[in-house]
Write a protein that holds these residues in place. Structure first.
Motif, PDB file in Angstrom:
ATOM      1  N   ALA A  47      -2.737 103.415 110.200  1.00  0.00           N
ATOM      2  CA  ALA A  47      -4.175 103.331 110.456  1.00  0.00           C
ATOM      3  C   ALA A  47      -4.661 101.885 110.462  1.00  0.00           C
ATOM      4  CB  ALA A  47      -4.939 104.139 109.402  1.00  0.00           C
ATOM      5  N   SER A  48      -4.089 101.046 109.600  1.00  0.00           N
ATOM      6  CA  SER A  48      -4.522  99.641 109.530  1.00  0.00           C
ATOM      7  C   SER A  48      -4.225  98.902 110.832  1.00  0.00           C
ATOM      8  CB  SER A  48      -3.829  98.932 108.360  1.00  0.00           C
ATOM      9  OG  SER A  48      -2.413  98.972 108.508  1.00  0.00           O
ATOM     10  N   VAL A  49      -3.105  99.231 111.464  1.00  0.00           N
ATOM     11  CA  VAL A  49      -2.748  98.591 112.732  1.00  0.00           C
ATOM     12  C   VAL A  49      -3.606  99.150 113.864  1.00  0.00           C
ATOM     13  CG1 VAL A  49      -0.909  98.191 114.404  1.00  0.00           C
ATOM     14  CG2 VAL A  49      -0.405  98.146 111.951  1.00  0.00           C
ATOM     15  N   LEU A  50      -3.825 100.458 113.855  1.00  0.00           N
ATOM     16  CA  LEU A  50      -4.677 101.061 114.879  1.00  0.00           C
ATOM     17  C   LEU A  50      -6.072 100.434 114.859  1.00  0.00           C
ATOM     18  CD1 LEU A  50      -3.835 104.880 114.737  1.00  0.00           C
ATOM     19  CD2 LEU A  50      -3.121 103.207 116.444  1.00  0.00           C
ATOM     20  N   LYS A  51      -6.595 100.188 113.653  1.00  0.00           N
ATOM     21  CA  LYS A  51      -7.928  99.601 113.541  1.00  0.00           C
ATOM     22  C   LYS A  51      -7.962  98.218 114.163  1.00  0.00           C
ATOM     23  CE  LYS A  51     -11.715  98.923 110.294  1.00  0.00           C
ATOM     24  NZ  LYS A  51     -12.188  99.055 108.889  1.00  0.00           N
ATOM     25  N   ARG A  52      -6.861  97.464 114.015  1.00  0.00           N
ATOM     26  CA  ARG A  52      -6.815  96.117 114.612  1.00  0.00           C
ATOM     27  C   ARG A  52      -6.748  96.172 116.130  1.00  0.00           C
ATOM     28  NH1 ARG A  52      -2.048  93.070 111.789  1.00  0.00           N
ATOM     29  NH2 ARG A  52      -1.818  94.753 110.292  1.00  0.00           N
ATOM     30  N   LEU A  53      -6.259  97.279 116.668  1.00  0.00           N
ATOM     31  CA  LEU A  53      -6.159  97.429 118.125  1.00  0.00           C
ATOM     32  C   LEU A  53      -7.464  97.899 118.748  1.00  0.00           C
ATOM     33  CD1 LEU A  53      -2.644  99.095 118.325  1.00  0.00           C
ATOM     34  CD2 LEU A  53      -3.244  96.892 119.342  1.00  0.00           C
ATOM     35  N   THR A  54      -8.369  98.478 117.950  1.00  0.00           N
ATOM     36  CA  THR A  54      -9.580  99.075 118.524  1.00  0.00           C
ATOM     37  C   THR A  54     -10.448  98.055 119.242  1.00  0.00           C
ATOM     38  OG1 THR A  54     -10.735  98.842 116.398  1.00  0.00           O
ATOM     39  CG2 THR A  54      -9.671 100.968 116.868  1.00  0.00           C
ATOM     40  N   GLY A  55     -10.671  96.886 118.617  1.00  0.00           N
ATOM     41  CA  GLY A  55     -11.547  95.880 119.223  1.00  0.00           C
ATOM     42  C   GLY A  55     -11.069  95.389 120.574  1.00  0.00           C
ATOM     43  N   PRO A  56      -9.844  94.837 120.648  1.00  0.00           N
ATOM     44  CA  PRO A  56      -9.335  94.343 121.939  1.00  0.00           C
ATOM     45  C   PRO A  56      -9.268  95.409 123.026  1.00  0.00           C
ATOM     46  CG  PRO A  56      -7.980  93.530 120.127  1.00  0.00           C
ATOM     47  CD  PRO A  56      -8.911  94.552 119.546  1.00  0.00           C
ATOM     48  N   LEU A  57      -9.055  96.667 122.629  1.00  0.00           N
ATOM     49  CA  LEU A  57      -8.917  97.738 123.614  1.00  0.00           C
ATOM     50  C   LEU A  57     -10.238  98.417 123.946  1.00  0.00           C
ATOM     51  CD1 LEU A  57      -5.630  99.463 122.379  1.00  0.00           C
ATOM     52  CD2 LEU A  57      -5.910  97.970 124.361  1.00  0.00           C
ATOM     53  N   GLY A  58     -11.276  98.192 123.132  1.00  0.00           N
ATOM     54  CA  GLY A  58     -12.557  98.844 123.381  1.00  0.00           C
ATOM     55  C   GLY A  58     -12.516 100.330 123.092  1.00  0.00           C
ATOM     56  N   LEU A  59     -11.722 100.711 122.087  1.00  0.00           N
ATOM     57  CA  LEU A  59     -11.591 102.110 121.698  1.00  0.00           C
ATOM     58  C   LEU A  59     -12.080 102.288 120.259  1.00  0.00           C
ATOM     59  CD1 LEU A  59      -7.966 102.750 123.020  1.00  0.00           C
ATOM     60  CD2 LEU A  59     -10.049 103.718 124.001  1.00  0.00           C
ATOM     61  N   SER A  60     -12.526 103.478 119.938  1.00  0.00           N
ATOM     62  CA  SER A  60     -12.867 103.781 118.558  1.00  0.00           C
ATOM     63  C   SER A  60     -11.609 104.253 117.843  1.00  0.00           C
ATOM     64  CB  SER A  60     -13.944 104.862 118.489  1.00  0.00           C
ATOM     65  OG  SER A  60     -13.420 106.106 118.934  1.00  0.00           O
ATOM     66  N   LEU A  61     -11.626 104.185 116.513  1.00  0.00           N
ATOM     67  CA  LEU A  61     -10.466 104.646 115.745  1.00  0.00           C
ATOM     68  C   LEU A  61     -10.232 106.142 115.986  1.00  0.00           C
ATOM     69  CD1 LEU A  61      -8.272 103.902 113.740  1.00  0.00           C
ATOM     70  CD2 LEU A  61      -9.874 104.374 111.878  1.00  0.00           C
ATOM     71  N   MET A  62     -11.321 106.899 116.141  1.00  0.00           N
ATOM     72  CA  MET A  62     -11.192 108.329 116.392  1.00  0.00           C
ATOM     73  C   MET A  62     -10.471 108.581 117.715  1.00  0.00           C
ATOM     74  SD  MET A  62     -14.151 111.283 116.478  1.00  0.00           S
ATOM     75  CE  MET A  62     -14.633 110.889 114.789  1.00  0.00           C
ATOM     76  N   GLU A  63     -10.804 107.776 118.737  1.00  0.00           N
ATOM     77  CA  GLU A  63     -10.148 107.936 120.040  1.00  0.00           C
ATOM     78  C   GLU A  63      -8.666 107.614 119.938  1.00  0.00           C
ATOM     79  OE1 GLU A  63     -13.542 107.036 123.363  1.00  0.00           O
ATOM     80  OE2 GLU A  63     -12.917 105.369 122.096  1.00  0.00           O
ATOM     81  N   MET A  64      -8.342 106.589 119.141  1.00  0.00           N
ATOM     82  CA  MET A  64      -6.936 106.235 118.951  1.00  0.00           C
ATOM     83  C   MET A  64      -6.193 107.387 118.270  1.00  0.00           C
ATOM     84  SD  MET A  64      -6.424 102.996 119.963  1.00  0.00           S
ATOM     85  CE  MET A  64      -5.453 101.936 118.941  1.00  0.00           C
ATOM     86  N   MET A  65      -6.836 107.998 117.296  1.00  0.00           N
ATOM     87  CA  MET A  65      -6.194 109.093 116.563  1.00  0.00           C
ATOM     88  C   MET A  65      -5.968 110.312 117.464  1.00  0.00           C
ATOM     89  SD  MET A  65      -5.838 107.933 113.401  1.00  0.00           S
ATOM     90  CE  MET A  65      -5.773 109.298 112.255  1.00  0.00           C
ATOM     91  N   TYR A  66      -6.970 110.600 118.331  1.00  0.00           N
ATOM     92  CA  TYR A  66      -6.858 111.755 119.225  1.00  0.00           C
ATOM     93  C   TYR A  66      -5.998 111.461 120.456  1.00  0.00           C
ATOM     94  CZ  TYR A  66     -10.260 114.681 116.783  1.00  0.00           C
ATOM     95  OH  TYR A  66     -10.898 115.452 115.857  1.00  0.00           O
TER      96      TYR A  66
END
Length: 298
Positions: A47-66
């Motif tokens: 989750a910590s890495v996914l959160k770091r990817l959200t900004g550059p990708l323009g995605l929310s953490l929820m979208e990354m999880m789904y």
């Protein structure tokens, strides 16, 4: 979480944002090898890495999880937004965004008082900042530039508030990262634009002298005259003196817009993750557009 779906979404969004694997890895502070394994769906996600990817990708953490873009959110999870005329810290009122019943400047002032952005603390109360969408910035081209960004379908960091004394983009500029889908609009985070890395010489060359941005019409109109002039020549100075609005809107599109999209030039203050119903959001934008067309009055 489905690693294959999440990996495919990361790759799809990286390509859409015109990022190489190296660029995205650097922005997220991870290795290229780890990013590759994520995109291939062969590594366990943290989750910590996914959160770091959200900004550059323009995605929310929820979208990354789904592992997919979210086009629908339960109404109980939606934030409300409207425009209203609100009393400032001074003896006048301003049109502000009212989100869940609270003015945007109130949120900002509370975040800064809580220590989210020490660089803004010396300015005192932020409840009198000038809304950047009302058409009251000094330069006509700046107002036009901001409305081009408001209307863009791109995911962008868009100015929403500026210093009420300067009324331009040179001092305090508060940005909102805005992402739109067919049914929803997300204000993912808010931050302060930093000016330390601005390059005025590069900005000057991003106006009428930025030949890379010329259209066929530009070449027909300027190809045998101002386009051939060296920067700072007498003819160049005379041209921008007579055509400042045209010069400035070109600088804003070619230099300021990319500068604002660079995470290195932003101090993020808060990540509220506001999610608005698209229809309600569009009504708010229309209300601001009416004020803008009326020159800041309504």
């Amino acid at each position: 979480m489905n690693p294959v779906k999440t990996g495919a979404l990361i790759r799809e969004q990286r390509i859409e944002n015109h990022l190489t694997e190296q660029e995205l890895a650097e922005k997220a502070g991870i290795s290229v090898e780890l990013l590759e394994s994520y995109e291939q769906g062969t590594a366990l996600f943290r989750a910590s890495v996914l959160k770091r990817l959200t900004g550059p990708l323009g995605l929310s953490l929820m979208e990354m999880m789904y592992g997919k873009r979210l086009t629908a959110v339960r109404s109980s999870h939606l934030n409300t937004v409207r425009m209203d005329l609100i009393q400032t810290a001074y003896d006048y009122k301003e049109y502000y965004w009212i989100i869940d019943g609270k003015a945007i400047v109130t949120y900002l002032d509370e975040w800064v008082r809580a220590g989210s952005c020490p660089d803004l603390e010396p300015f005192g109360s932020l409840t009198g900042l000038l809304p950047a969408w009302t058409g009251e910035l000094i330069w006509k081209a700046d107002n036009r530039f901001i409305w081009e960004m408001i209307d863009s379908p791109e995911t962008l960091n868009v100015p929403i508030l500026v210093c009420e004394d300067d009324c331009d983009l040179s001092c305090i500029v508060i940005l909102a990262r805005i992402r739109k889908t067919e049914n929803l609009v997300f204000w993912e985070k808010l931050g302060r634009l930093t000016h330390e890395n601005e390059d005025f010489n590069l900005e000057k060359r991003s106006g009428i002298l930025c030949l890379e941005a010329y259209t066929d019409e530009d070449w027909e109109q300027y190809g045998d005259n101002i386009a051939c002039e060296p920067c700072d020549s007498a003819e160049y100075r005379q041209w921008i003196s007579s055509h400042w609005d045209e010069e400035l809107i070109r600088r804003r599109r070619n230099y300021t817009k990319p500068y604002m999209q660079n995470e290195a030039h932003i101090q993020w203050i808060a990540e509220p993750g506001w999610c608005f119903e698209r229809a309600a959001y569009d009504r708010m934008v229309a209300a601001f557009r009416d004020v803008y067309k009326a020159g800041g009055k309504r």
